[in-house]
Design an enzyme around this catalytic site. Structure first.
Site, PDB file in Angstrom:
ATOM      1  N   GLU A  35      -2.081 -55.873 -29.412  1.00 50.33           N
ATOM      2  CA  GLU A  35      -1.847 -57.586 -29.945  1.00 50.33           C
ATOM      3  C   GLU A  35      -1.850 -57.304 -31.529  1.00 50.33           C
ATOM      4  OE1 GLU A  35      -2.218 -57.981 -25.552  1.00 50.33           O
ATOM      5  OE2 GLU A  35      -3.693 -58.016 -27.338  1.00 50.33           O
ATOM      6  N   HIS A  93      -5.165 -67.099 -19.244  1.00 54.54           N
ATOM      7  CA  HIS A  93      -3.927 -66.631 -18.292  1.00 54.54           C
ATOM      8  C   HIS A  93      -3.316 -67.787 -17.857  1.00 54.54           C
ATOM      9  CE1 HIS A  93      -5.818 -62.674 -17.657  1.00 54.54           C
ATOM     10  NE2 HIS A  93      -4.451 -62.053 -16.976  1.00 54.54           N
TER      11      HIS A  93
END
Length: 347
Positions: free
Chosen positions: A81, A150
């Site tokens: 990321e 998540h």
């Protein structure tokens, strides 16, 4: 006219310049259609992220875009990321319009240094000579029965950072237009997509720019007179459901979809609260130091003599997001919102 949108996003070419069409779309497909429009209109727009190309993204939001625009503009990246955002910063400095996808909310933290220390500050650091038109798409929020990292709601981290804009659509209509506006903005934008609402469907006006509110403007999605309820992203539907139940008890709730967490449209909230005298703020993120705290402080200051009750907040608890089997106890639901409305009206 009304059109039927095919299941394959690669076949989506319905919204053309100068035409207005109405399509029934889910939020995921509406964002896909908006990305397609932005990519078509801006040849230097590129999408990059993990599995955004051949797979079409974990939630299939980028489905079909690789076939339409090719691997030089829809780029599958390594699982890194910080590298995704860092590369996007370099591309933006060279005149490109990067659109990054972070697969899940909890995966954004490895890129936090790039976002907070570089992306948010380069415009100021360069004395205004550099603009960083980077969009970082982040599916966020709970309600999908996922595992750890998540289902988080990190919007306050980024709203607290000067130099970033943080926006979140709650409807397909907003998803379609707001992603296009984000790509065309000169500021870096965190574009938070409520993943539990990806499958909610509604009519979307394609090609009608007049149907789009300004990116930082809040919307009154249900008028009312007795109390104001402010929500954003995944919590807007919860607020509307609570308002409908309250209406059955003779209570008129005005629901405002904030749409932007940074900046916040305080004028719209103030205008409503000056009429209703009461305010409840709802979001999935923990209440402690959340966006609701800033709204409560500002509105208490600006509407001190209009408020008939304290500003109340309904949100997540100050704890790590729980396992999926307990998330229903963590997330603000209609019962908790109704309880807050009743408490505010009891003063």
């Amino acid at each position: 006219m009304t059109v039927t949108i095919p299941d394959t996003a690669a076949d989506m070419d319905t919204a053309q310049s100068g035409q207005t069409e109405v399509a029934r779309l889910s939020l995921a497909k509406a964002i896909n259609a908006g990305l397609r429009e932005a990519m078509t209109r801006h040849p230097k727009a590129v999408i990059m992220g993990e599995d955004v190309g051949q797979l079409g993204g974990v939630f299939r939001v980028t489905d079909g875009l690789l076939d339409s625009f090719g691997p030089e503009r829809v780029i599958d990246t390594p699982l890194a990321e910080a590298g995704i955002v860092g590369t996007a910063i370099g591309l933006a400095m060279r005149g490109y319009l990067p659109i990054c996808e972070i697969q899940f909310d909890g995966f954004v933290y490895p890129a936090l240094d790039q976002i907070v220390s570089q992306l948010a500050k380069l415009h100021s650091r360069s004395g205004g000579r550099l603009t960083l038109p980077v969009v970082i798409r982040v599916p966020y929020g709970g309600g999908i029965g996922a595992v750890e990292h998540h289902s988080e709601s990190p919007e306050a981290l980024f709203a607290h950072t000067p130099g970033l804009r943080v926006v979140t659509p709650s409807t397909p209509q907003d998803g379609y237009w707001m992603i296009q506006q984000a790509v065309e903005a000169t500021d870096p934008i965190l574009f938070l997509e409520p993943k539990a609402r990806y499958w909610d469907s509604a009519d979307v006006r394609l090609g009608d720019r007049d149907a789009a509110l300004p990116l930082g403007k809040a919307a009154v999605v249900a008028p009312g007179r007795d109390i104001t309820l402010v929500a954003y992203g995944p919590s807007v539907r919860v607020g509307l459901e609570a308002a409908e139940l309250a209406r059955g008890e003779g209570v008129s709730v005005e629901v405002i979809d904030l749409r932007s967490v940074s900046p916040i449209d305080f004028d719209a909230i103030e205008e409503s609260v000056r009429r209703t005298g009461r305010l409840v703020v709802v979001h999935e993120a923990p209440v402690f130091f959340g966006a609701g705290a800033e709204i409560a402080a500002r509105i208490s200051q600006r509407c001190f003599y209009n408020l008939e009750a304290p500003v109340l907040r309904v949100g997540g608890f100050h704890m790590p997001y729980p396992p999926a089997r307990r998330e229903a106890d963590y997330l603000p639901d209609v019962d908790r919102v109704i309880g807050a409305l009743a408490q505010a009206l009891s003063y």
